[in-house]
Design an enzyme around this catalytic site. Structure first.
Site, PDB file in Angstrom:
ATOM      1  N   MET A  86       3.646  -3.345  -6.024  1.00 17.01           N
ATOM      2  CA  MET A  86       2.531  -4.100  -5.494  1.00 17.01           C
ATOM      3  C   MET A  86       1.233  -3.431  -5.951  1.00 17.01           C
ATOM      4  O   MET A  86       0.885  -2.366  -5.459  1.00 17.01           O
ATOM      5  CB  MET A  86       2.617  -4.134  -3.970  1.00 17.01           C
ATOM      6  N   PRO A  87       0.500  -4.015  -6.888  1.00 16.07           N
ATOM      7  CA  PRO A  87      -0.793  -3.456  -7.279  1.00 16.07           C
ATOM      8  C   PRO A  87      -1.791  -3.516  -6.125  1.00 16.07           C
ATOM      9  O   PRO A  87      -1.850  -4.495  -5.382  1.00 16.07           O
ATOM     10  CB  PRO A  87      -1.241  -4.360  -8.425  1.00 16.07           C
TER      11      PRO A  87
END
Length: 63
Positions: free
Chosen positions: A1-2
């Site tokens: 998850m950026p």
């Protein structure tokens, strides 16, 4: 998850912040292929007196 953290001087409108969130999300989606649903953006509104430029606060510089 950026997860992107954006530090900006206070004073941007809600519409401007919305645009930053949208464009940063799109850029991460395109750059790393992450699904948009997994991308998080956090905007830090920094008080101008807490941001220093060349030894002087942004507030004192009139920024």
């Amino acid at each position: 998850m950026p997860f992107a953290q954006i530090y900006m001087l206070e004073g941007r409108t809600e519409d401007q912040k919305r645009a930053v969130i949208e464009k940063v999300t799109q850029a991460l989606h395109e750059a790393v292929g992450a699904p948009k649903e997994a991308i998080r953006v956090w905007i830090h509104d920094m008080p101008k007196e807490n941001w220093g430029i060349a030894g002087v606060s942004a507030k004192d510089l009139g920024r």
